[in-house]
Structures are given as C-alpha cells and as structure tokens.
Design an enzyme around this catalytic site. Structure first.
Site, PDB file in Angstrom:
ATOM      1  N   HIS A 132       0.976  -1.471  -0.226  1.00  0.00           N
ATOM      2  CA  HIS A 132      -0.031   0.394   0.219  1.00  0.00           C
ATOM      3  C   HIS A 132       0.661   0.907  -0.131  1.00  0.00           C
ATOM      4  O   HIS A 132       1.889   1.193   0.301  1.00  0.00           O
ATOM      5  CB  HIS A 132      -0.876  -0.009   0.644  1.00  0.00           C
ATOM      6  CG  HIS A 132      -2.008  -0.564   1.072  1.00  0.00           C
ATOM      7  ND1 HIS A 132      -3.409   0.039   0.861  1.00  0.00           N
ATOM      8  CD2 HIS A 132      -2.581  -1.843   0.231  1.00  0.00           C
ATOM      9  CE1 HIS A 132      -4.413  -1.150   1.155  1.00  0.00           C
ATOM     10  NE2 HIS A 132      -3.823  -1.837   0.390  1.00  0.00           N
ATOM     11  N   GLU A 141      -6.515  -0.029  -5.676  1.00  0.00           N
ATOM     12  CA  GLU A 141      -7.922   0.962  -5.000  1.00  0.00           C
ATOM     13  C   GLU A 141      -7.440   2.558  -5.929  1.00  0.00           C
ATOM     14  O   GLU A 141      -5.827   2.648  -5.948  1.00  0.00           O
ATOM     15  CB  GLU A 141      -7.297   0.515  -4.161  1.00  0.00           C
ATOM     16  CG  GLU A 141      -7.893  -0.789  -3.872  1.00  0.00           C
ATOM     17  CD  GLU A 141      -6.442  -1.856  -3.496  1.00  0.00           C
ATOM     18  OE1 GLU A 141      -5.067  -1.045  -3.560  1.00  0.00           O
ATOM     19  OE2 GLU A 141      -6.930  -2.829  -3.242  1.00  0.00           O
TER      20      GLU A 141
END
Length: 316
Positions: free
Chosen positions: A38, A106
């Site tokens: 991430h 995402e």
C-alpha cells in the site's frame, strides 16, 4: 490440507514491527508470509504504510519462510517494468521463496501520481498486459514492448532468479477470476467461496495454488476485540466497489461510519474462543484453498501467536 501462513499488514504496522511479527510467526509454526502493498493505510487509525519492497529485503534475512505480496498493483503507481525488477530482486534475496501476488488495485494507492482512475474492465486489461511484460522481463532477455497501455524499450533485468517469479492473480468477481485462470500461476481471493475456486480451476487453473486470507482480532476480552476491529478495520465491511474507488483515507473514514460494531461482531472473529478461530480458517479449507493466511488486528500480537501456536494451529 491447506498450508497456514501469517498475513503482515503494512497498513497497520511499521517496518520493525513487521519484521518482529514475521519472526514470531515462524516460531509459532506458520509456514508462509503474505504482506500487503500500500501507499496509504485505509484510514488514519491504522497509521502506517512502509514501502513493501524494503520490508521484503529485511524479511529475506530475518526469516526462512516463503513470502508473497498480497497484493501488488503493477499498473498505475508503478510501471510493470519496475515492479518486475523489484520482484526479481526479492526472489533472488529469498533464494526463490518469493511469489508476486498482483491485482487491479485501489484508487486509494494508485491515483496519487495524478492520472485518471480507469473503470474496472480497463484495469483488468492493464493488469493482463502488465503480467505479459513482467513475464518477458523475468526471462532476463532484452524486452521491447509497444502495447495498448505500456511501452518498454531496451529493458533487461540483469539480476533474475534461476526460475521466473510465479505470478498469482487476485480476483473477487467472475471477470477477474477468468483472468486469473488464463494468466496466473495461482489465484488469490479473500472469500472462502467454493464456487469461485471451482470457476478458477475449471477455467484453466487446475493444479495451481489457490490462496486466501482473513483477519481476526485476538483478545481475552471479546467486546474489546470488537471495538478494536471496528476502529481499525471497519472499512472491510463497506459494500460494492467503494474499496476500489474512494481516493483517500479520509473518504474511507467518512464511509465507514455506516459500519456498526454489531456488523463487525457478526462478520469478524473477535476474542479468544479457539473453536471460532479454527472454524474461520476451516471455511477456506472446506472451500478447497491450498494456502490460508491470517492477520491479527489487535494490539496483543504476542498473545495471538502464543494462542495460535498452542490452541489453533495444532487443530488445523
């Protein structure tokens, strides 16, 4: 019987904590490691986001367990040629114990470089082309590629493992599962859904590993565990495509006000009931998974590993 591994959360823990958790996981009897990739945590309460490739380098020296990213998005924030170099180096450092888990990503992590966030079908196209580029680079030969989404010119990886890095593809719906069946060396999903596993294997994934993961919150006080899981990971209960399209941690914080503690209690294993923990992981075994990874949400990490070493893993 599945192999059970530990899921390292880069959204919640800093680099030193992740390394220590990996050591404890190996000592507790876990057989493999997943690690998230991430740029941002899902919300500010989680509070961390170290660069996964640096952490993998440290893990290669700290433990002897196989390591896989769960998952890397090799399409927007990082060009697939750069991801290929990072993955190849990780495989060399670990002596071939590294697998590259990939997915369509995402907006939370990928839109930071300022480009548009494509719709789902375009992201799948990009992922398929990225996998093609990375496979060619893993050969160690010079690559020139002029595709729909990526250009690669005179690129060659000089540091490559003896065998190409396996690429597992994440899928949570039929289209992504079909892609995983077609181009992946394995399949990753977070749902213990036997029909998805069957679809993957019938579509071309027969004989290839299927991996899944879940989060639990171990605590001797079950109500405290629910509160902790709600505070840190309520985002996982948001419906539909919100997880893919919301652009920042503050937007997730706004959306997760819709998630109640009762919803967490009904959907997340919280507390120290060994039967509940065993049953949660057994769902994946019953659905036909080959590898199952579990992450501890709560602060009592050492208590979690002692609990799993003595009460849970022996029963699995």
């Amino acid at each position: 019987m599945p192999e059970y591994g530990y899921f390292l959360s880069c959204e919640q823990y800093g680099p030193a904590e992740l390394i220590e958790q990996a050591r404890m996981a190996e000592q507790a009897g876990f057989r493999a490691l997943w690690i998230s990739d991430h740029y941002h945590p899902w919300n500010d309460a989680q509070g961390q986001s170290p660069f996964v490739w640096s952490v993998i380098g440290a893990l290669s020296e700290a433990v002897s367990l196989p390591i896989e990213t769960a998952v890397t998005c090799p399409t927007v924030r990082m060009h697939p040629a750069v991801v290929a170099q990072a993955a190849a180096t990780s495989a060399v450092l670990t002596g071939g114990r590294f697998r590259l888990g990939v997915g369509t990503g995402e907006a939370l992590n990928e839109h930071i470089v300022g480009g548009p966030w494509p719709p789902a079908h375009i992201r799948l196209e990009m992922l398929e082309e990225a996998v093609q580029v990375m496979r060619r680079l893993f050969s160690g030969e010079e690559v020139n590629h002029h595709g729909t989404h990526y250009t690669v010119e005179n690129a060659r990886l000089y540091t490559v493992p003896d065998e190409p890095v396996p690429i597992d593809v994440s899928g949570f719906g039929p289209a992504a599962t079909r892609l995983a069946s077609r181009v992946g060396d394995g399949y990753i999903t977070m749902m213990p859904d036997a029909s998805m596993v069957e679809r993957y294997r019938e579509g071309g994934g027969a004989g290839k590993p299927v991996s899944g993961g879940t989060k639990v919150c171990y605590d001797t006080d079950a109500d405290a565990a629910v509160r902790t899981a709600h505070r840190l990971w309520a985002n996982e209960l948001l419906p539909g495509e919100l997880g893919q399209v919301l652009p920042s941690p503050k937007h997730f914080e706004q959306a997760q006000t819709l998630v109640t503690e009762d919803m967490v209690r009904a959907n997340r294993v919280c507390g120290a009931d060994a039967d509940a923990h065993v049953a949660e992981l057994a769902k994946f075994a019953d659905a036909g998974f080959d590898r199952v990874y579990v992450n501890q949400i709560g602060p009592d990490v050492r208590g979690f590993f002692d609990f799993y070493r003595t009460e849970v893993l022996p029963r699995l």
